[in-house]
Motif scaffolding. Structure first.
Motif, PDB file in Angstrom:
ATOM      1  N   LEU A 149     -28.201  80.495 -58.748  1.00 16.79           N
ATOM      2  CA  LEU A 149     -28.995  81.639 -59.050  1.00 16.79           C
ATOM      3  C   LEU A 149     -28.631  81.882 -60.333  1.00 16.79           C
ATOM      4  N   SER A 150     -30.017  81.974 -61.023  1.00 12.11           N
ATOM      5  CA  SER A 150     -30.389  82.424 -62.993  1.00 12.11           C
ATOM      6  C   SER A 150     -31.493  83.391 -62.955  1.00 12.11           C
ATOM      7  N   VAL A 151     -30.447  84.536 -62.729  1.00 12.59           N
ATOM      8  CA  VAL A 151     -31.299  85.657 -63.080  1.00 12.59           C
ATOM      9  C   VAL A 151     -31.595  86.820 -63.464  1.00 12.59           C
ATOM     10  N   ALA A 152     -32.187  87.373 -64.465  1.00 11.55           N
ATOM     11  CA  ALA A 152     -32.502  88.146 -65.280  1.00 11.55           C
ATOM     12  C   ALA A 152     -32.737  89.472 -65.021  1.00 11.55           C
ATOM     13  N   VAL A 153     -31.380  90.528 -65.046  1.00 10.80           N
ATOM     14  CA  VAL A 153     -31.808  91.174 -65.195  1.00 10.80           C
ATOM     15  C   VAL A 153     -31.942  93.086 -66.118  1.00 10.80           C
ATOM     16  N   ASP A 154     -32.272  94.239 -65.682  1.00 11.86           N
ATOM     17  CA  ASP A 154     -32.702  94.430 -66.788  1.00 11.86           C
ATOM     18  C   ASP A 154     -31.432  95.609 -67.389  1.00 11.86           C
ATOM     19  N   LYS A 155     -31.392  95.033 -68.956  1.00 13.16           N
ATOM     20  CA  LYS A 155     -30.527  95.190 -69.316  1.00 13.16           C
ATOM     21  C   LYS A 155     -29.246  97.189 -69.164  1.00 13.16           C
ATOM     22  N   LYS A 156     -31.044  97.897 -69.420  1.00 11.27           N
ATOM     23  CA  LYS A 156     -30.330  99.216 -68.693  1.00 11.27           C
ATOM     24  C   LYS A 156     -30.529  99.502 -67.338  1.00 11.27           C
ATOM     25  N   LEU A 157     -30.456  99.191 -66.662  1.00 15.55           N
ATOM     26  CA  LEU A 157     -30.943 100.123 -65.349  1.00 15.55           C
ATOM     27  C   LEU A 157     -30.404  98.439 -64.655  1.00 15.55           C
ATOM     28  N   GLY A 158     -30.024  97.428 -64.407  1.00 14.49           N
ATOM     29  CA  GLY A 158     -29.246  96.542 -63.983  1.00 14.49           C
ATOM     30  C   GLY A 158     -30.546  95.185 -63.054  1.00 14.49           C
ATOM     31  N   LEU A 159     -31.507  96.342 -62.916  1.00 14.32           N
ATOM     32  CA  LEU A 159     -32.787  95.377 -62.386  1.00 14.32           C
ATOM     33  C   LEU A 159     -32.903  94.254 -61.978  1.00 14.32           C
ATOM     34  N   PRO A 160     -33.474  93.717 -61.391  1.00  8.50           N
ATOM     35  CA  PRO A 160     -33.544  91.917 -61.779  1.00  8.50           C
ATOM     36  C   PRO A 160     -35.363  92.340 -61.783  1.00  8.50           C
ATOM     37  N   ILE A 161     -35.394  91.238 -62.835  1.00 11.42           N
ATOM     38  CA  ILE A 161     -37.055  90.907 -63.482  1.00 11.42           C
ATOM     39  C   ILE A 161     -36.834  90.007 -62.937  1.00 11.42           C
ATOM     40  N   SER A 162     -36.855  88.497 -62.997  1.00 15.38           N
ATOM     41  CA  SER A 162     -37.209  87.627 -62.673  1.00 15.38           C
ATOM     42  C   SER A 162     -36.188  86.832 -62.110  1.00 15.38           C
ATOM     43  N   ALA A 163     -36.431  85.425 -61.885  1.00 15.48           N
ATOM     44  CA  ALA A 163     -34.701  84.695 -60.734  1.00 15.48           C
ATOM     45  C   ALA A 163     -35.337  83.415 -60.601  1.00 15.48           C
ATOM     46  N   ILE A 164     -34.810  82.571 -60.519  1.00 17.92           N
ATOM     47  CA  ILE A 164     -35.027  81.265 -60.467  1.00 17.92           C
ATOM     48  C   ILE A 164     -34.341  80.743 -59.130  1.00 17.92           C
ATOM     49  N   GLN A 165     -33.979  79.977 -58.057  1.00 17.23           N
ATOM     50  CA  GLN A 165     -33.281  79.790 -57.060  1.00 17.23           C
ATOM     51  C   GLN A 165     -33.455  78.464 -56.496  1.00 17.23           C
ATOM     52  N   GLN A 166     -32.106  77.559 -56.716  1.00 14.39           N
ATOM     53  CA  GLN A 166     -32.453  76.558 -55.880  1.00 14.39           C
ATOM     54  C   GLN A 166     -31.159  76.119 -54.440  1.00 14.39           C
ATOM     55  N   GLN A 167     -31.597  76.495 -53.592  1.00 12.76           N
ATOM     56  CA  GLN A 167     -30.734  77.219 -52.256  1.00 12.76           C
ATOM     57  C   GLN A 167     -31.260  75.064 -51.528  1.00 12.76           C
ATOM     58  N   LYS A 168     -30.187  75.026 -51.020  1.00  7.86           N
ATOM     59  CA  LYS A 168     -29.849  73.889 -49.861  1.00  7.86           C
ATOM     60  C   LYS A 168     -29.050  73.952 -49.300  1.00  7.86           C
TER      61      LYS A 168
END
Length: 333
Positions: A239-258
């Motif tokens: 998982l690679s997730v980008a979260v808001d620097k202030k609120l910590g809420l996710p803006i976008s994500a990349i996921q590889q699950q198997k």
């Protein structure tokens, strides 16, 4: 010395405004940084998937047992169903939409501490997934380091959430974090949807699709195995997730699950086939919608935490100064 009543009133109002600013900044604002009790948000991902065709597998049609690299869209719905001052019951429901009307549900329910967003005791009578660590978001002002831990539902374990730097996405400054989990599949809801064993005859049909070394090992050991042959599943999740620097809420994500099915043969594990493999990323439209929503929430928080208290302090100073300047009544002629 006599003091005008209006001056006393102005001074009193000034003191009251200072007290109100303090209450707002130090008593009300901390509550605004908690996970809202009315949280209800959606996100969408797109990508490719390899999915098990259970009907084909059961019928022995190994040629069509897997749908490989098919386009999918994942709709994710995150919402709070109930909350107290400190604990929220949060649902993380995802639907994998594939070709020919295929739908696969992945639903999780957690009890979260509304401030740290980590595990919390579940309310009486509420069924949740036991966990430790973070699940869907980070707390406000997330640290730019590797101190956070992420809960991987597939392996039922916490793994490090590694800080990978900062960037800007759709006008919001974000911190990027990565997690990498591997191990035996332990999620009971996922395991219950998978076959616990396969007939030897079916495994024999799968042999030609395996690497040569695995074919040889499994071919030798297969006669000694029980029929049907028990399966063991492994899970991996990047998982690679980008979260808001202030609120910590996710803006976008990349996921590889198997999730991969395998058997124990000749003292070693041999992978047979992936029963699920997802390679997905947030759509640009979904990321922008998340960024806009976070920007609105951050603006309201800044208004309550900075602008309104500052305005109240300025007004209080003006009121007190005016009250002091004109405190003495005008002398009568």
């Amino acid at each position: 010395m006599k003091i005008r009543r209006s001056s006393l009133a102005l001074i009193a109002v000034g003191v009251l405004l200072i007290a109100l600013a303090g209450v707002l900044r130090f008593a009300v604002v901390p509550g605004l940084t908690k996970l809202p009790g009315d949280t209800d948000t959606t996100a969408q991902y797109e990508g490719k998937a390899t999915l098990l065709n259970s009907a084909a597998l059961k019928s022995g049609d190994t040629a069509n047992a897997l749908m490989t690299n098919v386009p999918i869209i994942v709709d994710r719905h995150i919402y709070v169903s109930s909350s107290t001052d400190d604990v929220a019951v949060l649902h993380d429901d995802a639907v994998i939409n594939g070709p020919n009307g295929l739908e696969i549900d992945q639903n999780r329910t957690y009890a979260l501490d509304r401030t740290t967003l980590t595990e919390a005791p579940a309310p009486a009578g509420t069924q949740v997934e036991a966990h430790t660590g973070l699940t869907v978001a980070l707390p406000t002002d997330p640290p730019a380091d590797d101190s956070q831990r992420y809960w991987d539902s597939g392996t039922q374990a916490t793994v490090p959430l590694t800080f990978r730097g900062s960037e800007t996405i759709h006008g919001r400054e974000v911190n990027r974090y990565e997690a990498d989990a591997k191990g035996a599949l332990k999620n009971t809801s996922t395991l219950s949807s998978l076959p616990p064993a396969l007939p030897k005859a079916l495994i024999e049909k799968l042999l030609p699709s395996l690497p040569t070394a695995s074919q040889e090992t499994l071919g030798v050991a297969l006669p000694t195995l029980s029929d049907p042959v028990p399966l063991a599943y492994t899970s991996s999740n990047k998982l690679s997730v980008a979260v808001d620097k202030k609120l910590g809420l996710p803006i976008s994500a990349i996921q590889q699950q198997k999730v991969v099915a395998g058997v124990e043969a000749g003292g070693q594990r041999i992978d047979l086939l992936p029963v699920m493999a997802l390679d997905i990323e947030s759509t640009d439209a979904s990321s922008k919608a998340s960024a806009d929503k976070v920007a609105s929430a951050a603006g309201k928080l800044r208004l309550a935490a900075e602008y309104i208290p500052a305005g109240l302090v300025i007004l209080s100073v003006i009121a007190i100064v005016i009250g002091i300047v004109r405190r003495r009544p005008t002398s009568s002629a």
